[in-house]
Motif scaffolding. Structure first.
Motif, PDB file in Angstrom:
ATOM      1  N   SER A  98      -5.906  12.957  -3.428  1.00  0.00           N
ATOM      2  CA  SER A  98      -4.797  12.057  -3.738  1.00  0.00           C
ATOM      3  C   SER A  98      -4.148  11.514  -2.465  1.00  0.00           C
ATOM      4  CB  SER A  98      -3.773  12.808  -4.584  1.00  0.00           C
ATOM      5  OG  SER A  98      -2.899  11.905  -5.198  1.00  0.00           O
ATOM      6  N   VAL A 132       2.184   2.268  -2.529  1.00  0.00           N
ATOM      7  CA  VAL A 132       1.861   2.839  -3.840  1.00  0.00           C
ATOM      8  C   VAL A 132       0.355   2.755  -4.046  1.00  0.00           C
ATOM      9  CG1 VAL A 132       4.053   2.356  -4.988  1.00  0.00           C
ATOM     10  CG2 VAL A 132       2.277   0.591  -4.970  1.00  0.00           C
ATOM     11  N   LYS A 133      -0.141   3.572  -4.978  1.00  0.00           N
ATOM     12  CA  LYS A 133      -1.563   3.513  -5.298  1.00  0.00           C
ATOM     13  C   LYS A 133      -1.865   2.218  -6.041  1.00  0.00           C
ATOM     14  CE  LYS A 133      -2.485   8.444  -5.460  1.00  0.00           C
ATOM     15  NZ  LYS A 133      -3.145   9.512  -6.203  1.00  0.00           N
ATOM     16  N   ILE A 134      -2.952   1.573  -5.660  1.00  0.00           N
ATOM     17  CA  ILE A 134      -3.343   0.310  -6.279  1.00  0.00           C
ATOM     18  C   ILE A 134      -4.728   0.509  -6.886  1.00  0.00           C
ATOM     19  CG2 ILE A 134      -3.735  -2.144  -5.875  1.00  0.00           C
ATOM     20  CD1 ILE A 134      -2.028  -1.837  -3.311  1.00  0.00           C
ATOM     21  N   PRO A 135      -4.980   0.083  -8.136  1.00  0.00           N
ATOM     22  CA  PRO A 135      -4.077  -0.571  -9.084  1.00  0.00           C
ATOM     23  C   PRO A 135      -2.974   0.350  -9.636  1.00  0.00           C
ATOM     24  CG  PRO A 135      -6.408  -0.672  -9.797  1.00  0.00           C
ATOM     25  CD  PRO A 135      -6.328   0.285  -8.689  1.00  0.00           C
ATOM     26  N   TRP A 146       0.813   4.374 -18.159  1.00  0.00           N
ATOM     27  CA  TRP A 146       1.938   4.052 -19.042  1.00  0.00           C
ATOM     28  C   TRP A 146       3.223   4.072 -18.226  1.00  0.00           C
ATOM     29  CZ3 TRP A 146       1.009   3.384 -24.418  1.00  0.00           C
ATOM     30  CH2 TRP A 146      -0.309   3.655 -24.806  1.00  0.00           C
ATOM     31  N   ASP A 204      -2.791  11.964 -10.792  1.00  0.00           N
ATOM     32  CA  ASP A 204      -2.156  10.934 -11.611  1.00  0.00           C
ATOM     33  C   ASP A 204      -2.465  11.154 -13.084  1.00  0.00           C
ATOM     34  OD1 ASP A 204      -1.168   8.918  -9.477  1.00  0.00           O
ATOM     35  OD2 ASP A 204      -3.171   9.537  -8.837  1.00  0.00           O
ATOM     36  N   LYS A 216       0.791  -1.235   0.000  1.00  0.00           N
ATOM     37  CA  LYS A 216       0.000   0.000   0.000  1.00  0.00           C
ATOM     38  C   LYS A 216       0.822   1.282   0.000  1.00  0.00           C
ATOM     39  CE  LYS A 216      -4.441  -1.714   1.356  1.00  0.00           C
ATOM     40  NZ  LYS A 216      -5.309  -2.108   2.455  1.00  0.00           N
ATOM     41  N   GLY A 262     -11.556   1.511  -8.593  1.00  0.00           N
ATOM     42  CA  GLY A 262     -10.115   1.433  -8.818  1.00  0.00           C
ATOM     43  C   GLY A 262      -9.489   2.758  -9.230  1.00  0.00           C
ATOM     44  N   GLU A 263     -10.319   3.763  -9.432  1.00  0.00           N
ATOM     45  CA  GLU A 263      -9.822   5.058  -9.883  1.00  0.00           C
ATOM     46  C   GLU A 263     -10.915   6.089  -9.612  1.00  0.00           C
ATOM     47  OE1 GLU A 263      -8.784   4.853 -14.005  1.00  0.00           O
ATOM     48  OE2 GLU A 263      -7.021   6.103 -13.768  1.00  0.00           O
ATOM     49  N   VAL A 289      -7.197   8.898  -0.563  1.00  0.00           N
ATOM     50  CA  VAL A 289      -7.514   7.576  -1.103  1.00  0.00           C
ATOM     51  C   VAL A 289      -6.298   6.987  -1.819  1.00  0.00           C
ATOM     52  CG1 VAL A 289      -9.977   8.035  -1.337  1.00  0.00           C
ATOM     53  CG2 VAL A 289      -8.456   8.463  -3.267  1.00  0.00           C
ATOM     54  N   ASN A 290      -6.216   5.651  -1.802  1.00  0.00           N
ATOM     55  CA  ASN A 290      -5.031   4.989  -2.365  1.00  0.00           C
ATOM     56  C   ASN A 290      -5.276   4.425  -3.769  1.00  0.00           C
ATOM     57  OD1 ASN A 290      -2.283   4.362  -1.878  1.00  0.00           O
ATOM     58  ND2 ASN A 290      -2.848   2.199  -1.732  1.00  0.00           N
ATOM     59  N   VAL A 291      -6.043   5.186  -4.579  1.00  0.00           N
ATOM     60  CA  VAL A 291      -6.209   4.811  -5.991  1.00  0.00           C
ATOM     61  C   VAL A 291      -5.844   6.041  -6.829  1.00  0.00           C
ATOM     62  CG1 VAL A 291      -8.079   3.166  -5.476  1.00  0.00           C
ATOM     63  CG2 VAL A 291      -8.641   5.513  -6.175  1.00  0.00           C
ATOM     64  N   PRO A 292      -5.552   5.851  -8.111  1.00  0.00           N
ATOM     65  CA  PRO A 292      -5.210   7.007  -8.950  1.00  0.00           C
ATOM     66  C   PRO A 292      -6.353   8.022  -9.033  1.00  0.00           C
ATOM     67  CG  PRO A 292      -4.617   4.950 -10.053  1.00  0.00           C
ATOM     68  CD  PRO A 292      -5.422   4.575  -8.843  1.00  0.00           C
ATOM     69  N   ILE A 293      -5.973   9.316  -9.100  1.00  0.00           N
ATOM     70  CA  ILE A 293      -6.949  10.406  -9.208  1.00  0.00           C
ATOM     71  C   ILE A 293      -6.806  11.071 -10.583  1.00  0.00           C
ATOM     72  CG2 ILE A 293      -7.718  12.633  -8.284  1.00  0.00           C
ATOM     73  CD1 ILE A 293      -8.065  10.506  -6.192  1.00  0.00           C
ATOM     74  N   LYS A 334      -0.826  16.701  -7.098  1.00  0.00           N
ATOM     75  CA  LYS A 334      -0.548  15.264  -6.970  1.00  0.00           C
ATOM     76  C   LYS A 334      -1.512  14.384  -7.764  1.00  0.00           C
ATOM     77  CE  LYS A 334       1.784  15.427  -2.512  1.00  0.00           C
ATOM     78  NZ  LYS A 334       1.863  14.878  -1.169  1.00  0.00           N
ATOM     79  N   ARG A 346      -0.833  11.037 -16.971  1.00  0.00           N
ATOM     80  CA  ARG A 346      -1.666  10.831 -18.164  1.00  0.00           C
ATOM     81  C   ARG A 346      -2.470  12.079 -18.561  1.00  0.00           C
ATOM     82  NH1 ARG A 346      -5.347   6.542 -15.920  1.00  0.00           N
ATOM     83  NH2 ARG A 346      -4.284   6.960 -13.959  1.00  0.00           N
ATOM     84  N   ILE A 354      -2.021   1.862 -12.618  1.00  0.00           N
ATOM     85  CA  ILE A 354      -2.719   2.167 -13.869  1.00  0.00           C
ATOM     86  C   ILE A 354      -1.917   3.188 -14.654  1.00  0.00           C
ATOM     87  CG2 ILE A 354      -4.780   3.221 -14.924  1.00  0.00           C
ATOM     88  CD1 ILE A 354      -6.449   2.273 -12.670  1.00  0.00           C
ATOM     89  N   TYR A 357       7.504   0.079 -10.033  1.00  0.00           N
ATOM     90  CA  TYR A 357       6.346   0.752  -9.431  1.00  0.00           C
ATOM     91  C   TYR A 357       6.400   0.489  -7.926  1.00  0.00           C
ATOM     92  CZ  TYR A 357       1.635   2.562  -8.723  1.00  0.00           C
ATOM     93  OH  TYR A 357       0.562   3.307  -8.295  1.00  0.00           O
TER      94      TYR A 357
END
Lengths: 194, 251
Positions: free
Chosen positions: B191, A109-112, A116, B220, A107, B166-167, B194-198, B218, B5, A114, A156
């Motif tokens: 960011s 890192v952010k999961i999943p 490139w 993603d 944890k 998941g996001e 929560v521990n998922v991409p934003i 911060k 991204r 996602i 990662y």
């Protein structure tokens, strides 16, 4: 040449099929072990959860076909993880073609994972004739550890196997079918150079 | 290194692009497939299609569009707008969508998030959160930003990710349409919580805004519509600019 795409409960079959169409490659999509066994090359896609995917492969009689297959075989994402020894995802057993264990990202890192990311130390025929930095699309929460079979790795929060290779079996954690021009070249290399 | 991204958003109504598009070299500016290809060639990392059709024939047109897009482009794409059942999502994913985004349906029935994550995996479940400041607190809005709810934004994002999203696609309604920059504080806090991409959305006007939301905010990923549609910012130039600012992007 006949390319087969393995259809089962966890496959993103359509995207892989479209990638092959963009390369003007004819293919069949099947879950019949006999039909698939006759193909010159097999692609094993995968999105979803490992334990239920394994159960579905077993019920379709596909596990033994995959283990006995002796021509070029490409596992993508979950397809690659299923080729590994075992996975922490619901403690599923894999097909043990590749040696690594599949673990969940910590944890920190952010999961999943996602997006490139770049491949490091790519050494496989899959990556031949690509002069630019190899940046490909990943989406996964579990990773295969590094091993002798690692043919490229990725960072990662930690290093993990971005691709694996053993005999006629190739595995990629990323999605070549969604990785732009570079991904398309990787698929083309699998189809033409393995 | 994982890249930041850049995600153009395409609003779709009855299978056509809604907002005007000032692209050269497009034969049909209203064709989502052609626009998707153009963005993909410019270096977009992902695309989001937001279907705002409100008719009963909606699903058929959308599935048809998703299949055409999956055939045409080789980058990932998300589909959202009015998705409310596990069945809807199954059809869209089978048609080649990589992820789906849910908003109103998730607020009305949070169990939908669990159901989707269990059935298809967290990686394809994007929770879209439209948020606005009301009397000093951040509140979730639904129905395309028309209806306020009682949900507090940060609590909802936490709940959503615990349930399996998941996001998060976080749109600041206060910033959306202003072109004055993304909501930096809001995005940064999200960011960190929560521990998922934003994916940050709302307010993009200049290239600097993207740099800010990636560094101070911060984020993603950053999503925008009009600055890309009207050609005010070219994605290829934006990425070169970000790279010069030492922000990791895919060139």
């Amino acid at each position: 040449m006949k390319t087969g795409i393995i259809r089962y409960s966890a496959g993103n079959v359509y995207s892989v099929a479209m990638a092959l169409e963009r390369l003007n490659v004819s293919y069949i999509i099947s879950d019949d072990p006999e039909h698939l066994h006759c193909c010159d090359r097999l692609i094993f896609p995968g999105v979803g959860e490992a334990a239920s995917a394994m159960k579905d492969l077993d019920s379709k009689g596909l596990t033994s076909m995959i283990k006995q297959y002796n021509r070029p075989f490409l596992g993508i994402c979950l397809g690659m993880q299923i080729l590994c020894r075992e996975t922490e995802e619901n403690n599923a057993h894999g097909l043990a073609i590749f040696n690594p264990t599949v673990k969940k990202f910590q944890k920190s890192v952010k999961i999943p994972h996602i997006g490139w990311n770049t491949l490091q130390n790519p050494k496989s025929v899959l990556f031949s004739d690509i002069s630019e930095e190899i940046c490909v699309y990943f989406v996964h929460s579990y990773y295969a550890e590094l091993s002798k079979e690692t043919s490229s790795f990725c960072f990662y929060g930690r290093m993990f196997s971005a691709s694996l290779e053993k005999d006629n079996y190739y595995g990629v954690q990323f999605h070549p079918e969604k990785s732009g021009r570079v991904g398309s070249k990787i698929l083309q290399n699998f189809l033409e150079k393995t | 290194m994982l890249k930041k991204r850049i995600i153009p958003c395409l609003d779709i109504k009855k299978g056509r692009i809604v907002k005007g598009v000032h692209f050269i070299n497009l034969q049909d500016a209203g064709d989502p497939v052609e626009l998707a290809q153009a963005y993909s060639e410019q270096g977009a990392d992902e695309l989001v299609f937001l279907d705002i059709t409100a008719t009963v024939e909606k699903r058929k047109t959308l599935v048809d569009l998703v299949q055409k897009v999956a055939r045409a482009i080789n980058i990932p794409f998300t589909v959202g707008g009015g998705i409310s059942s596990v069945e809807d999502v199954g059809i869209l994913l089978d048609s080649g969508a990589d992820k789906i985004s849910i908003n109103t349906a998730a607020v009305n029935n949070p169990n939908l998030i669990d159901a989707l994550a269990n059935r298809f995996g967290s990686q394809c479940v994007v929770l879209a959160v439209d948020t606005k400041q009301c009397n000093g607190s951040d509140i979730v809005f639904i129905d395309g930003g028309r209806t306020p709810t009682k949900k507090k934004t940060f609590e909802w994002m936490k709940e959503g990710t615990e349930r399996g999203a998941g996001e998060i696609l976080l749109t600041s309604m206060d910033h959306d349409g202003t072109k004055n920059g993304f909501a930096i504080e809001l995005t940064r806090k999200a960011s960190e919580i929560v521990n998922v991409p934003i994916i940050a959305s709302g307010g993009a006007g200049k290239m600097e805004h993207f740099a800010h939301v990636f560094t101070e905010g911060k984020a993603d990923a950053a999503l925008a519509a009009s600055v890309f549609h009207y050609g005010e910012i070219k994605i290829s130039e934006l990425k070169k600019y970000l790279s010069k600012q030492n922000i990791e992007v895919r060139l």
